[in-house]
Design a protein around this motif. Structure first.
Motif, PDB file in Angstrom:
ATOM      1  N   ASN A  82      -2.789   3.620  15.669  1.00 12.96           N
ATOM      2  CA  ASN A  82      -3.235   2.996  14.424  1.00 12.96           C
ATOM      3  C   ASN A  82      -2.121   2.948  13.388  1.00 12.96           C
ATOM      4  O   ASN A  82      -1.931   1.944  12.713  1.00 12.96           O
ATOM      5  N   LEU A  83      -1.380   4.064  13.270  1.00 10.29           N
ATOM      6  CA  LEU A  83      -0.313   4.075  12.274  1.00 10.29           C
ATOM      7  C   LEU A  83       0.773   3.066  12.615  1.00 10.29           C
ATOM      8  O   LEU A  83       1.360   2.454  11.738  1.00 10.29           O
ATOM      9  N   SER A  84       1.004   2.883  13.926  1.00 12.97           N
ATOM     10  CA  SER A  84       2.050   1.942  14.290  1.00 12.97           C
ATOM     11  C   SER A  84       1.633   0.526  13.928  1.00 12.97           C
ATOM     12  O   SER A  84       2.460  -0.364  13.830  1.00 12.97           O
ATOM     13  N   TYR A  85       0.328   0.301  13.760  1.00 11.52           N
ATOM     14  CA  TYR A  85      -0.130  -1.011  13.294  1.00 11.52           C
ATOM     15  C   TYR A  85      -0.538  -0.966  11.829  1.00 11.52           C
ATOM     16  O   TYR A  85      -1.346  -1.749  11.378  1.00 11.52           O
ATOM     17  N   LYS A  86       0.026   0.015  11.113  1.00  7.76           N
ATOM     18  CA  LYS A  86      -0.126   0.104   9.651  1.00  7.76           C
ATOM     19  C   LYS A  86      -1.556   0.407   9.202  1.00  7.76           C
ATOM     20  O   LYS A  86      -1.917   0.112   8.073  1.00  7.76           O
ATOM     21  N   THR A  87      -2.368   0.921  10.069  1.00  6.37           N
ATOM     22  CA  THR A  87      -3.661   1.430   9.619  1.00  6.37           C
ATOM     23  C   THR A  87      -3.438   2.924   9.395  1.00  6.37           C
ATOM     24  O   THR A  87      -3.306   3.677  10.359  1.00  6.37           O
ATOM     25  N   VAL A  88      -3.314   3.321   8.098  1.00  4.46           N
ATOM     26  CA  VAL A  88      -2.863   4.690   7.836  1.00  4.46           C
ATOM     27  C   VAL A  88      -3.995   5.641   7.479  1.00  4.46           C
ATOM     28  O   VAL A  88      -3.802   6.855   7.492  1.00  4.46           O
TER      29      VAL A  88
ATOM     30  N   ASP B  20       4.781  10.237  14.925  1.00  4.32           N
ATOM     31  CA  ASP B  20       5.022   9.274  13.843  1.00  4.32           C
ATOM     32  C   ASP B  20       3.896   9.265  12.817  1.00  4.32           C
ATOM     33  O   ASP B  20       3.538   8.222  12.274  1.00  4.32           O
TER      34      ASP B  20
ATOM     35  N   ARG C 270       2.526  10.330   9.167  1.00  4.64           N
ATOM     36  CA  ARG C 270       3.191  10.661   7.909  1.00  4.64           C
ATOM     37  C   ARG C 270       2.391  11.642   7.072  1.00  4.64           C
ATOM     38  O   ARG C 270       2.909  12.628   6.589  1.00  4.64           O
TER      39      ARG C 270
END
Lengths: 818, 338
Positions: free
Chosen positions: A581-587, A694, A696
């Motif tokens: 999800n984070l790699s697709y900017k869903t943080v 990855d 944050r």
């Protein structure tokens, strides 16, 4: 397996279009995986001759022609100018297609009026036909072209055909051949099966003077036949043979080898051709064929040039001095047909399916031959297939056939007899067929009744009398009554069996209630704002170890090192989901999963259901205003969620106890207890690990043993009377040493048991200004209430003062006066 | 001026001032001016005590009436001003986004499974389950697929390491049919169960394969169960799942544990959207007598049927999902769509 329409039509008549055939085969249980039309771009185009040419009555540039198409005359309007009476030209008949040009659909030719005059077809230019010739006008054919001849034939091109790629189910080895498929079609059309005649002229040499066969292991090779043809001329195959094989994906090698492949595809019996001269004894006296098991570590070079190390389970075809073939799998290089081979030995045998399968697997060598043998062939067909091959070799390579066949067949297989009861047929299928109808359906498949008990005179044969059916040896799938019932269903038409509405017993199973309990958990968790995840069961051992090094369950045959153990925990899967999800900017991600985890203990493998939760990012959905809009989730968001979940789920008595040490997963964590049982853990992911994934923001994880939770769940509810007397609240703010926990405060409260205390609620924790280092300020609200009367200030004060005193004594609390 | 004569002018002056107050502060000042401890009206009331005895009753009544009137005017004006003060200075923009309380979502596979379970439960089925780590017996042998059977290819099966020597090999079940055996071993007929669950095949992941996927199995064993019953039930369930206009077609097929065996195709607006009239969706058949014998049921007394299909496949067709791997990536952009 691939077959072609034209090939199939040699053995049975049917009037279906290629698509209809596809549909019929499908409904018979032979799935058509692919249909490929080949050739045929000139279908419906014939050689025609112009008889007369006149001017079109209504158009100067058009001609009105009378044309002979070989069957009769027709009128054609034509715009070309380069032809005269008597010329021969290609003519597209109405209803056929103008060949497609690349990137364009083909164009149908119809009878139509051109400038008020009907035209019955179209004469073509080479450009229109996609031919390379450049002519201004029609393609004028040579004078000797035969009128009416298909244009494709005139060009010397193959006619059209359709290749079907069929999926043959493993129970029907008899369908791995064109004749096998034809037999099914004969059954449903009622048209006869047309088998090739294999009466052939034999020479003078008796076969048994040329070859001797000795089977050392009859169990693995119940039948072995050998024929010998002398004086053949090995050459490229004739066109019909080469193209037939190529259409179904078999490479043409030479006429002799191609015939063996052709017959295998035709009738399903794999054959092998040896160079007779290269067999020991072949050059001088009697060649010997020995069917024996390989020696341990015996080495053999197969046709594909591979050197293979054998073992004692592998069956070999050998001569007196060397192996010459891996039985049923592949021939050997040492005796393969050469360009100068003149004498050929044809093997047609039957091998035990299990053994061929084992050999094929052991050597990782799969061939058309092993594919057929391992599914089970028909020992009865060996001799016929050998004769058929001899016939075609004589036809394509010449030579002289030795007299007779050497047939080692110690115990011939007998057709099975299976009894089928019409009543049982009807009971199982939900039909009402008579015995005669059933007999009729079965006989269409060449399943005929065997001997019948004579029926006494004057007694009518019962419609429900059992039938004893004689099963041809090629139908290895028919073993018991129910197998014949299936054949009745197929021939009757599965689609025609009427559907009956659901009826009958109500089921029962203890898991049914568990399914609902799990569903209830999912509903609560999604109501709490978590999305449900489904992770891979198979993960890599390196991440699995994050959940603990012991008890991993590894696979014996993993696909890759990324998926080599069964998950011991749901958390690695959730971390993968966070990373994705984070790699697709869903943080901002909050997920749960309910699923099985696996471990190995001394008692064996265990499988447990767990619930896992992962949260990171913003506490609330992003909004444009509000004090806490930028607040990130923390451990108390996750803890609160778990507390609410347990409350709603009907589980009481949960406690959390901090673990003093870091773990492979958590920088700080706590065990979750249900009573005295440890049922899970909650914590913050190690920042070093978070970086590897990855991630944050801080990541909070929890995992619970759901099986234990289910056992302790009590979702029952009962009503408590609403309080009708007022409550009195007393607040306490106190500074305590950092070591004092909320739980220790509550413990003091529980021990002090203040009279009429209804609830204690922590509403503030404060450090800093006016609070000494190593201390913190905690503020609690205590609510006092009596169920049957109003309390007085005095009695509340008395109870409350005692409690405050207990805080001073037990927690070294300093009460802050407000 | 007499006491009584003073009341009316003072009241009128007070009323004017209360009414004139433009905000709550001004109103409070006006109240203090007249009704406060040192206010003018309060002052007048104090004079009441010094009046002659016979004048007191009339004067008292009059001044109390006036005071009530003033207090009513005060509270009336206060309400007006409070209401005015409560109106936001700027009108609210009702087109601004609301502050959402966000619900989580159930995984699409869970939703489809729940729908399947709901349809079957309507007609008397209950849910059963079994272990995902199985042995050869329950996954193959008991289902009439002995070790040398062509349908049993180790290529497709994951085996656990370290279970070979001496111990019975363990594997990840390749189908939920293994649960048929466990349930029948455990309970006498009749049986009416469905089994949703994870199964495993040794396929590399691509758009249509994942080593892990889900199946649902249905098993019905009773006296005199027929192929007709199987068709009727399948039609019912697929109409429930895929819509009332769904059509079902049976084709003969082969599975080692059913005889006769069929494949089921369905046809609906969904298949036509995919450019196909018929789409293969499930396998089924009448339980093979050998399977009944293996679990100790008498095949002469009991008949039954079983069918199974892939849950991902149903979900993919139903929602138009084009890649099976999406189910296992847990991408919120995906999960939130269902």
């Amino acid at each position: 397996m691939k077959i072609t329409l034209n090939w199939l039509k040699q053995y049975v008549d049917f009037g279906w279009t290629p698509d209809e055939l596809s549909e019929r085969l499908t409904m018979l249980g032979i799935e058509v995986e692919g249909v490929q039309k080949i050739g045929g771009e000139f279908d419906g185009i014939v050689v025609a001759q112009v008889i007369t040419r006149h001017r079109h009555p209504n158009a100067d540039k058009l001609s009105l022609c009378r044309v002979n198409d070989g069957r009769g005359e027709r009128q054609i309007v034509c715009g070309a100018d380069n032809f005269k009476d008597g010329d021969k030209v290609p003519l597209i008949l109405p209803g056929s297609m103008l060949p497609a040009r690349p990137g364009q659909p083909s164009f149908p030719i119809k009878v139509g009026k051109i400038r008020g005059v009907e035209s019955h077809g179209m004469m073509c230019s080479p450009q229109e036909l996609g031919l390379p010739d450049q002519v201004d006008g029609l393609l004028i054919l040579s004078e000797d072209a035969r009128v009416g001849q298909p244009f494709a034939e005139y060009l010397g091109r193959a006619g059209s055909d359709v290749v079907y790629d069929l999926e043959i189910t493993p129970n029907r080895p008899d369908l791995n051949s064109v004749i096998g498929i034809a037999r099914e079609i004969a059954a449903i059309t009622g048209n006869p099966l047309k088998l090739p005649q294999v009466e052939i002229a034999e020479g003078n040499n008796p076969a048994d003077r040329l070859v001797a066969v000795r089977i050392e292991d009859v169990e693995l090779c119940p039948r072995y036949t050998a024929r010998v043809i002398t004086g053949v001329k090995v050459a490229p195959s004739p066109d019909w043979l080469r193209t037939t094989l190529e259409k179904v994906g078999i490479r043409s090698i030479n006429n002799v080898v191609d015939v063996t492949n052709y017959v295998m595809l035709e009738v399903g019996q794999p054959l092998h051709a040896f160079d007779y001269r290269l067999l020991t004894g072949g050059a001088t006296g009697v060649a010997a064929i020995v069917v024996r098991r390989a020696l341990e570590n015996e080495v053999f070079v197969t046709l594909d040039g591979q050197e293979r190390k054998l073992s004692g389970e592998i069956l070999l075809i050998a001569d007196e001095s060397k192996p010459v073939a891996l039985a049923g799998v592949m021939g050997g290089q040492n005796t393969e047909i050469q360009p100068d081979t003149t004498n050929v030995l044809i093997e047609s045998a039957y091998f035990k399916p299990q053994n061929i399968r084992a050999t094929s697997k052991r050597l990782d060598l799969r061939t058309e031959s092993s594919y057929r043998f391992e599914r089970g062939g028909d020992p009865s067909i060996c001799e016929w297939a050998s004769r058929r091959a001899a016939q075609l070799i004589l036809q394509t390579a010449g030579g002289e056939l030795a007299v007779g066949v050497v047939d080692a067949y110690p115990t011939s297989v007998q057709p099975k007899q299976i009894t089928v009861r019409p009543q049982k047929v009807n009971e199982l299928l939900g039909l009402e067929l008579s015995g005669a109808e059933i007999e009729n359906y079965l006989s269409q498949l060449e399943l005929f009744p065997g001997i019948r008990k004579p029926c006494p005179v004057g007694v009518e044969r019962s419609a429900l009398e059992p039938l004893t059916i004689r099963v041809p040896t090629y139908r290895v799938d028919l073993k018991r009554e129910v197998d014949l019932i299936e054949e009745v269903a197929r021939l009757y038409g599965v689609d025609k069996i009427p559907a009956t509405p659901p009826r009958g017993a109500i089921g029962s199973n203890e898991y049914d209630a568990v399914y609902d309990e799990l569903a209830a958990a999912r509903t609560i968790l999604s109501g709490l704002g978590l999305c449900e995840a489904q992770g891979q069961t198979l993960i890599s051992d390196s991440v699995a170890k994050l959940a603990g090094p012991d008890g991993l369950v590894p696979l014996a045959n993993p696909l890759s090192s990324d998926m080599n153990v069964l998950r011991p925990s749901l958390l690695p899967g959730l971390l993968d989901a966070l990373r994705h999800n984070l790699s697709y900017k869903t943080v901002d991600v909050a997920l749960f999963e309910i699923g099985s985890v696996f471990s190995q203990t001394e008692k064996g493998n265990t499988e447990h259901r767990r619930l896992a939760i992962a949260m990171t990012g913003l506490r609330q959905a992003a909004h444009w205003a509000g004090d806490s809009r930028d607040a990130k989730v923390d451990i108390f968001d996750l803890k609160g969620l778990i507390e609410e979940f347990f409350d709603q789920y009907g589980v009481r008595g949960i406690s959390f106890s901090r673990r003093s040490e870091m773990t492979t997963l958590f920088v700080e964590s706590a065990s979750i207890h249900l009573g005295k049982l440890r049922i899970g853990e909650i914590g913050q992911l190690l920042p070093t690990l978070a970086r590897q994934y990855d991630l944050r923001d801080a990541v909070y994880l929890a995992e619970l043993d759901l099986d234990t939770v289910l056992l302790r769940r009590n979702p029952g509810k009962s009503f408590k009377v609403l309080p009708s007397f007022p409550a009195i609240r007393r607040d306490v703010a106190m500074t305590v040493p950092e070591a004092a926990t909320h739980e220790s405060v509550m413990q003091v409260v529980r021990q002090a048991k203040p009279a009429n205390l209804e609830a204690a609620h922590l509403f503030d924790i404060f450090r800093g200004k006016h609070v000494a280092g190593g201390q913190k300020s905690m503020a609690y609200a205590f609510t006092y209430r009596h169920g049957e009367r109003s309390l007085t200030d005095a009695e509340v004060n008395a109870a409350h003062d005692k409690l405050v005193e207990a805080f001073r004594q037990k927690l070294q609390a300093v009460i802050r006066e407000s | 001026m007499s006491f009584l004569e003073q009341i009316e002018p003072l009241k009128q002056a007070a009323l004017v001032e209360l009414q004139a107050a433009g905000d709550l502060t001004a109103l409070e000042q006006a109240r203090v001016t007249y009704l406060g401890t040192n206010g003018k009206f309060t002052g007048l009331m104090r004079q009441l005590a010094s009046l002659p005895k016979d004048e007191k009753p009339a004067a008292g009544k009059a001044i109390n009436l006036a005071k009530t009137e003033l207090e009513n005017a005060l509270s009336g004006r206060r309400s007006e001003l409070e209401l005015r003060a409560s109106v936001p200075t700027e009108p609210t923009d009702f087109t601004l986004p609301g502050r959402r309380r966000v619900l989580g979502k159930l995984h699409p596979l869970t939703q489809v499974t729940d729908d399947i379970v709901r349809s079957f439960r309507k007609i008397g089925f209950v849910v059963a389950n079994g272990p995902e780590v199985e042995d050869d017996y329950h996954c193959f042998d008991a289902l009439n697929t002995p070790a040398d059977h062509p349908a049993r290819d180790t290529q497709d099966t994951f085996y656990l390491a370290g279970c070979g020597e001496g111990k019975a090999p363990l594997l990840l079940r390749t189908h939920t049919s293994s649960v048929q055996i466990r349930v029948m071993q455990q309970q006498p007929p009749p049986v009416r169960i469905i089994v949703p669950g994870r199964v495993y095949r040794r396929d590399n992941a691509d758009a249509t394969h994942n080593p892990t996927f889900h199946q649902v199995e249905g098993l019905y064993v009773d006296r005199k169960v027929t192929v007709g019953d199987l068709k009727g039930t399948v039609e019912f369930v697929f109409k429930e799942l895929m819509g009332p206009e769904t059509r079902i077609r049976f084709r003969p097929h082969y599975f080692s544990y059913t005889e006769p065996s069929f494949e089921i195709d369905f046809s609906s607006a969904l298949t036509r959207r995919m450019g196909k009239e018929w789409l293969e969706i499930a396998g089924c058949g009448m339980v093979h007598p050998q399977v009944f014998e293996n679990v100790g049921y008498d095949p002469e007394l009991w008949t039954g049927w079983a069918f199974g299909f892939g849950i991902e496949r149903i979900a993919m067709i139903r929602y138009g999902i084009n890649d099976i791997r999406l189910f296992y990536q847990n991408d919120l952009r995906f999960l939130k769509q269902f």
